[in-house]
Design a protein around this motif. Structure first.
Motif, mmCIF file in Angstrom:
data_model
loop_
_atom_site.group_PDB
_atom_site.id
_atom_site.type_symbol
_atom_site.label_atom_id
_atom_site.label_comp_id
_atom_site.label_asym_id
_atom_site.label_seq_id
_atom_site.Cartn_x
_atom_site.Cartn_y
_atom_site.Cartn_z
ATOM 1 N N ASN A 168 -8.304 -19.771 -0.995
ATOM 2 C CA ASN A 168 -7.299 -18.519 -0.881
ATOM 3 C C ASN A 168 -7.748 -18.053 -1.024
ATOM 4 O O ASN A 168 -9.017 -17.602 -1.071
ATOM 5 C CB ASN A 168 -6.234 -18.536 -2.215
ATOM 6 C CG ASN A 168 -5.400 -19.373 -2.540
ATOM 7 O OD1 ASN A 168 -4.840 -20.528 -1.478
ATOM 8 N ND2 ASN A 168 -5.173 -19.622 -3.457
ATOM 9 N N ASP A 169 -8.125 -17.337 0.749
ATOM 10 C CA ASP A 169 -8.732 -16.141 0.649
ATOM 11 C C ASP A 169 -7.828 -14.581 0.401
ATOM 12 O O ASP A 169 -6.399 -14.960 -0.403
ATOM 13 C CB ASP A 169 -8.398 -15.461 2.640
ATOM 14 C CG ASP A 169 -8.810 -16.129 3.146
ATOM 15 O OD1 ASP A 169 -10.143 -16.627 2.721
ATOM 16 O OD2 ASP A 169 -8.242 -16.731 4.748
ATOM 17 N N VAL A 170 -9.116 -13.537 0.373
ATOM 18 C CA VAL A 170 -8.036 -12.590 -0.551
ATOM 19 C C VAL A 170 -8.186 -10.992 0.570
ATOM 20 O O VAL A 170 -8.822 -10.846 1.609
ATOM 21 C CB VAL A 170 -8.542 -11.873 -1.791
ATOM 22 C CG1 VAL A 170 -8.601 -13.715 -3.242
ATOM 23 C CG2 VAL A 170 -10.469 -11.730 -1.195
ATOM 24 N N TYR A 171 -8.199 -10.187 0.430
ATOM 25 C CA TYR A 171 -7.462 -8.490 1.249
ATOM 26 C C TYR A 171 -7.110 -7.731 0.214
ATOM 27 O O TYR A 171 -6.418 -7.997 -0.370
ATOM 28 C CB TYR A 171 -6.588 -9.365 2.330
ATOM 29 C CG TYR A 171 -4.954 -9.509 2.172
ATOM 30 C CD1 TYR A 171 -4.630 -8.529 1.803
ATOM 31 C CD2 TYR A 171 -4.836 -10.251 1.543
ATOM 32 C CE1 TYR A 171 -3.109 -8.536 1.907
ATOM 33 C CE2 TYR A 171 -3.492 -11.025 1.707
ATOM 34 C CZ TYR A 171 -2.912 -9.725 1.433
ATOM 35 O OH TYR A 171 -0.763 -9.971 1.394
ATOM 36 N N VAL A 172 -7.950 -6.401 1.084
ATOM 37 C CA VAL A 172 -6.915 -5.324 0.395
ATOM 38 C C VAL A 172 -5.667 -4.381 1.758
ATOM 39 O O VAL A 172 -6.307 -5.126 2.619
ATOM 40 C CB VAL A 172 -8.526 -3.803 0.151
ATOM 41 C CG1 VAL A 172 -9.188 -4.307 1.577
ATOM 42 C CG2 VAL A 172 -7.794 -2.681 -0.332
ATOM 43 N N GLU A 173 -5.397 -4.212 1.296
ATOM 44 C CA GLU A 173 -4.077 -4.112 1.828
ATOM 45 C C GLU A 173 -3.850 -2.269 1.768
ATOM 46 O O GLU A 173 -3.916 -2.081 0.890
ATOM 47 C CB GLU A 173 -2.938 -4.403 1.810
ATOM 48 C CG GLU A 173 -2.103 -3.600 2.876
ATOM 49 C CD GLU A 173 -0.195 -4.486 2.421
ATOM 50 O OE1 GLU A 173 -0.237 -4.237 2.649
ATOM 51 O OE2 GLU A 173 -0.336 -5.424 1.008
ATOM 52 N N TYR A 174 -4.200 -1.030 2.939
ATOM 53 C CA TYR A 174 -4.566 0.330 2.446
ATOM 54 C C TYR A 174 -3.813 1.087 3.258
ATOM 55 O O TYR A 174 -3.257 0.229 4.449
ATOM 56 C CB TYR A 174 -5.119 0.024 1.662
ATOM 57 C CG TYR A 174 -6.253 0.251 3.616
ATOM 58 C CD1 TYR A 174 -6.886 1.317 4.467
ATOM 59 C CD2 TYR A 174 -7.107 -1.013 4.255
ATOM 60 C CE1 TYR A 174 -7.176 0.953 5.833
ATOM 61 C CE2 TYR A 174 -7.793 -0.827 5.983
ATOM 62 C CZ TYR A 174 -8.105 0.295 5.954
ATOM 63 O OH TYR A 174 -8.446 -0.666 7.166
ATOM 64 N N ALA A 175 -3.142 2.626 3.336
ATOM 65 C CA ALA A 175 -2.456 2.813 3.735
ATOM 66 C C ALA A 175 -3.313 5.139 3.879
ATOM 67 O O ALA A 175 -3.556 5.033 2.609
ATOM 68 C CB ALA A 175 -0.803 3.270 3.276
ATOM 69 N N ILE A 176 -3.385 5.339 4.984
ATOM 70 C CA ILE A 176 -4.320 6.357 5.069
ATOM 71 C C ILE A 176 -2.909 7.661 5.036
ATOM 72 O O ILE A 176 -2.340 7.388 5.994
ATOM 73 C CB ILE A 176 -5.226 6.061 5.338
ATOM 74 C CG1 ILE A 176 -6.818 5.544 4.586
ATOM 75 C CG2 ILE A 176 -6.206 8.168 5.973
ATOM 76 C CD1 ILE A 176 -7.939 5.367 6.567
ATOM 77 N N ASN A 177 -3.883 8.510 4.279
ATOM 78 C CA ASN A 177 -2.713 9.696 4.189
ATOM 79 C C ASN A 177 -1.046 9.312 4.301
ATOM 80 O O ASN A 177 -0.790 10.262 5.521
ATOM 81 C CB ASN A 177 -3.208 10.585 5.774
ATOM 82 C CG ASN A 177 -4.134 11.244 4.850
ATOM 83 O OD1 ASN A 177 -5.207 11.223 4.306
ATOM 84 N ND2 ASN A 177 -5.097 11.501 6.297
ATOM 85 N N GLY A 178 -0.813 8.326 3.342
ATOM 86 C CA GLY A 178 0.684 8.344 3.707
ATOM 87 C C GLY A 178 1.163 7.723 4.786
ATOM 88 O O GLY A 178 2.512 7.110 5.423
ATOM 89 N N ASP A 179 0.405 6.665 5.757
ATOM 90 C CA ASP A 179 0.575 5.648 6.909
ATOM 91 C C ASP A 179 2.026 4.932 6.732
ATOM 92 O O ASP A 179 1.472 3.399 5.545
ATOM 93 C CB ASP A 179 -0.452 4.920 7.830
ATOM 94 C CG ASP A 179 -0.260 4.816 8.498
ATOM 95 O OD1 ASP A 179 1.013 4.454 9.611
ATOM 96 O OD2 ASP A 179 -1.176 4.047 9.251
ATOM 97 N N PRO A 180 3.206 4.412 7.059
ATOM 98 C CA PRO A 180 4.033 3.762 6.487
ATOM 99 C C PRO A 180 3.598 2.855 6.970
ATOM 100 O O PRO A 180 4.130 1.074 6.704
ATOM 101 C CB PRO A 180 5.194 4.317 7.638
ATOM 102 C CG PRO A 180 4.722 4.963 8.503
ATOM 103 C CD PRO A 180 2.993 5.922 8.318
ATOM 104 N N ASP A 181 2.349 2.135 8.142
ATOM 105 C CA ASP A 181 2.285 1.144 8.693
ATOM 106 C C ASP A 181 0.627 0.539 7.853
ATOM 107 O O ASP A 181 -0.271 0.693 8.493
ATOM 108 C CB ASP A 181 2.705 0.960 10.222
ATOM 109 C CG ASP A 181 1.837 -0.464 10.389
ATOM 110 O OD1 ASP A 181 1.569 -1.649 9.435
ATOM 111 O OD2 ASP A 181 1.291 -0.584 11.740
#
Length: 131
Positions: free
Chosen positions: A71-84
């Motif tokens: 299975n691939d792995v990933y990081v999900e992130y939001a900078i300065n509260g970005d809703p997307d």
């Protein structure tokens, strides 16, 4: 003979200080991390790294695939509260780490690490940090 224990303590003290000096900067590289487990064992980890004064406010992620599960792995992130939130994948397989540069400058970040498994992906809790 009575000076021998004193010399040994001095040598050990010097070695102890040298160890702190050597390991200190390496430990300071990662600001924070997130870990996700699947079936009770670590599957992935993401480290958020911020500059230590030598990289002009540079920040980056290291994403590690800890499990040989295809299975691939990933990081999900939001900078300065970005809703997307953005996602950065490590598709290199078991035991690999992939780095991803982020923007420079000051910012707040929320992130989590995930395993791209069947159905709903397995993710860690969200973490917060800043650069």
């Amino acid at each position: 003979m009575s000076n021998l224990p004193r010399r040994a303590m001095t040598i050990l003290s010097v070695l102890g200080l040298a160890m702190v000096t050597v390991t200190g900067p390496a430990q300071a590289a990662a600001s924070s991390s997130a870990i996700v487990n699947t079936n009770g064992t670590r599957a992935a980890e993401a480290w958020f790294n911020r500059s230590n004064g030598t990289h002009a406010n540079k920040a980056w992620f290291d994403v590690y695939d800890a499990k040989c599960d295809a299975n691939d792995v990933y990081v999900e992130y939001a900078i300065n509260g970005d809703p997307d939130p953005d996602q950065k994948y490590n598709s290199g397989g078991c035991g690999t780490t992939k780095g991803f540069n982020l923007q420079t400058g000051r910012f707040a970040i929320s992130y989590r690490v995930c395993v791209d498994d069947a159905g709903y992906n397995t993710c860690s809790a969200w973490k917060g940090d800043n650069n």
